[in-house]
Design a protein around this motif. Sequence first.
Motif, PDB file in Angstrom:
ATOM      1  N   MET A   1       0.829  -1.201   0.000  1.00  0.00           N
ATOM      2  CA  MET A   1       0.000   0.000   0.000  1.00  0.00           C
ATOM      3  C   MET A   1       0.872   1.263   0.000  1.00  0.00           C
ATOM      4  O   MET A   1       0.563   2.225  -0.676  1.00  0.00           O
ATOM      5  CB  MET A   1      -0.924  -0.054   1.220  1.00  0.00           C
ATOM      6  N   PHE A   2       1.921   1.228   0.834  1.00  0.00           N
ATOM      7  CA  PHE A   2       2.810   2.381   0.915  1.00  0.00           C
ATOM      8  C   PHE A   2       3.534   2.622  -0.416  1.00  0.00           C
ATOM      9  O   PHE A   2       3.732   3.767  -0.816  1.00  0.00           O
ATOM     10  CB  PHE A   2       3.811   2.189   2.064  1.00  0.00           C
ATOM     11  N   ARG A   3       3.912   1.527  -1.104  1.00  0.00           N
ATOM     12  CA  ARG A   3       4.578   1.652  -2.396  1.00  0.00           C
ATOM     13  C   ARG A   3       3.655   2.318  -3.418  1.00  0.00           C
ATOM     14  O   ARG A   3       4.091   3.125  -4.231  1.00  0.00           O
ATOM     15  CB  ARG A   3       5.001   0.296  -2.919  1.00  0.00           C
ATOM     16  N   LEU A   4       2.399   1.990  -3.371  1.00  0.00           N
ATOM     17  CA  LEU A   4       1.431   2.594  -4.284  1.00  0.00           C
ATOM     18  C   LEU A   4       1.304   4.090  -4.021  1.00  0.00           C
ATOM     19  O   LEU A   4       1.260   4.896  -4.947  1.00  0.00           O
ATOM     20  CB  LEU A   4       0.072   1.901  -4.140  1.00  0.00           C
ATOM     21  N   LEU A   5       1.271   4.485  -2.763  1.00  0.00           N
ATOM     22  CA  LEU A   5       1.187   5.905  -2.420  1.00  0.00           C
ATOM     23  C   LEU A   5       2.443   6.661  -2.828  1.00  0.00           C
ATOM     24  O   LEU A   5       2.376   7.848  -3.157  1.00  0.00           O
ATOM     25  CB  LEU A   5       0.934   6.089  -0.928  1.00  0.00           C
ATOM     26  N   MET A   6       3.602   5.978  -2.813  1.00  0.00           N
ATOM     27  CA  MET A   6       4.850   6.621  -3.212  1.00  0.00           C
ATOM     28  C   MET A   6       4.804   7.055  -4.680  1.00  0.00           C
ATOM     29  O   MET A   6       5.504   7.978  -5.062  1.00  0.00           O
ATOM     30  CB  MET A   6       6.041   5.674  -3.003  1.00  0.00           C
ATOM     31  N   TYR A   7       4.008   6.379  -5.485  1.00  0.00           N
ATOM     32  CA  TYR A   7       3.889   6.736  -6.894  1.00  0.00           C
ATOM     33  C   TYR A   7       2.656   7.598  -7.179  1.00  0.00           C
ATOM     34  O   TYR A   7       2.698   8.465  -8.036  1.00  0.00           O
ATOM     35  CB  TYR A   7       3.829   5.475  -7.762  1.00  0.00           C
TER      36      TYR A   7
END
Length: 129
Positions: A1-7
């Motif tokens: 989830m955090f990786r998705l928000l990073m993009y």
Amino acid sequence: MFRLLMYLIPLALTIYAFIDCLNTPEDEAKHLPKIAWVFIILLFWIVGPVAWLAAGKLRTPPANGRTPSEWHRNHRMEYVAPDDNPEFLNSLKAEHKKDEALLKDWEADLRRREEELKRREQGEDPKAG
């Protein structure tokens, strides 16, 4: 989830800054021309949009409580289409008169040349008449 928000967050910031830059009138872009800001926003993914939002645009409240779009709508050019502009229509009339005069000169020259050819064909001297 955090990786998705990073993009997604930088992408959303870039899209917002890009649209904001495109909708900003040229005279409200600070420090650089608007086209340069567009390239900066698109080429420098996080830094470009932040720079645009921080320093790229005049961010003063409009006078009399109006929104900026209202101000630009009320101060745009008076004529929208060329056929609504009397100066443009007058220039067309002037060009038309000039073209008509040129056409009359050409027609007179053509008639003169045709008469010369008829005289030559009939055996007359073209310089005598």
